[in-house]
Write an enzyme that holds these catalytic residues in place. Structure first.
Site, PDB file in Angstrom:
ATOM      1  N   LYS A  98     -20.642  60.464 -34.362  1.00  0.00           N
ATOM      2  CA  LYS A  98     -20.197  59.456 -35.324  1.00  0.00           C
ATOM      3  C   LYS A  98     -18.874  59.805 -36.004  1.00  0.00           C
ATOM      4  CE  LYS A  98     -23.540  56.236 -35.568  1.00  0.00           C
ATOM      5  NZ  LYS A  98     -23.293  54.778 -35.503  1.00  0.00           N
TER       6      LYS A  98
ATOM      7  N   SER B 154     -26.431  62.951 -28.401  1.00  0.00           N
ATOM      8  CA  SER B 154     -25.593  62.301 -29.414  1.00  0.00           C
ATOM      9  C   SER B 154     -25.543  63.005 -30.761  1.00  0.00           C
ATOM     10  CB  SER B 154     -26.051  60.854 -29.609  1.00  0.00           C
ATOM     11  OG  SER B 154     -27.423  60.810 -29.964  1.00  0.00           O
TER      12      SER B 154
END
Length: 335
Positions: free
Chosen positions: A60, A313
């Site tokens: 992110k 992720s």
């Protein structure tokens, strides 16, 4: 197969290359490592893209930094506000600190403590509200209407998607002949960016999304042919617990993603355990989605005898969660 340039999508490879220039020197080029365990288990040549080793412990940071860097002076002056289950929050918090912009972040009260504490540690003003990401999103919109702060969307934003798409360029740098890339999906920002990056290079690269059985707004929407909501129960993949996907991300996923599979909570726990025990990789639930799909056999036809990359992720997981997973599998040994 038609060229990606013929699809008239909101995100282009130029946007992703511009993001790469902005992120150069500010973001980590994360490791792409061959997993001999996953390779042996699946019959494919499997590599892990370790975004859990990115700054703030998740992919992110890429999109958050790219977005804030592209704000104009007026937008920065108002300060920024965001909503997040945790990883976008940390990306915004660190990016705003590095770029000297004031930030406020609304997080669900159920967000993992490790993510809340880390976000506070970067200097953002944290507001805990609601049970889910979507609850926090509504509260964020209410606050923004009163304050006029600049909203940074966690996934449905051109600059955010472009930042996440740089993961795809990094994969091509090391494995240009990759056949299949398996990507976790929440709101769809990462898979949208990666799909544009990879399909711009080679439209035959297969992009496979993975969501949790309990919350899979994107898959439900793709199946329905329109944006719908999906939520059954909480999921260990809290970072991807998005009931309703983005409008831009939905359009890109609908056009470019080859398949979306769903995995159970048990399959996620197995993946977290195996990544920790066999790969020495610490992941959160959302970070284990791609490997859960691999280990469960649900993506076998995209994997066997192919070069495959699974996106890990994020790794922002509470120690309590790791302890719970270990207890599940090794309870008697621990006692």
């Amino acid at each position: 197969m038609s060229s990606i340039s013929e699809k008239n999508l909101s995100l282009t490879i130029k946007d992703i290359k511009n993001a790469r220039e902005i992120l150069s020197g500010n973001v980590r080029t994360t490791p792409l490592v061959k997993s001999f365990y996953m390779t042996a288990k699946t019959g494919g040549e499997v590599y892990l893209k370790l975004e859990n080793m990115q700054l703030t412990g998740s992919f992110k940071f890429r999109g958050a930094y790219n977005k804030i860097k592209n704000l104009n002076l007026e937008e920065k002056k108002h300060g920024i506000i965001a909503c997040s289950a945790g990883n976008h929050a940390q990306g915004i918090a660190l990016s705003s600190k590095l770029l000297n912009v004031k930030s406020k972040i609304v997080m669900p009260a159920t967000a993992p403590r490790a993510k809340v504490e880390a976000t506070e540690g970067y200097g953002s003003n944290i507001i805990l509200y609601g049970e889910t990401f979507d609850d926090a999103k509504e509260e964020c919109a209410r606050i923004r209407s009163e304050t006029g702060e600049t909203f940074i969307h966690p996934f449905d934003d051109l600059y955010v998607m472009a930042g996440q798409g740089t993961i795809g360029l990094e994969i091509l740098d090391e494995l240009w002949d990759v056949d299949t890339v398996i990507v976790p999906i929440g709101g769809g920002g990462m898979i949208a960016g990666i799909a544009v990056a990879l399909k711009s290079f080679n439209p035959s690269i297969q992009i496979i999304g993975v969501q949790a059985e309990n919350v899979h707004g994107m898959k439900a929407s793709v199946d329905a042919g329109e944006i719908v909501s999906h939520y059954v129960a909480p999921t260990i993949a809290d970072g991807c617990a998005v009931k309703v996907p983005g409008k831009m991300t939905f359009e890109i996923v609908k056009e470019l993603v080859d398949d979306i599979v769903i995995v159970s909570e048990d399959e996620l726990e197995v993946a977290m355990k195996d990544l920790l025990q066999r790969g020495k990789v610490v992941v959160e639930g959302a970070g284990a989605l791609a490997t859960a799909a691999l280990l469960s056999g649900k993506v076998e036809r995209y994997v066997k005898d192919k070069k495959v990359v699974a996106i890990i992720s994020g790794g922002n997981v509470d120690l309590e969660r790791i302890s719970s997973v270990c207890e599940h599998f090794f309870g008697n040994e621990i006692k």
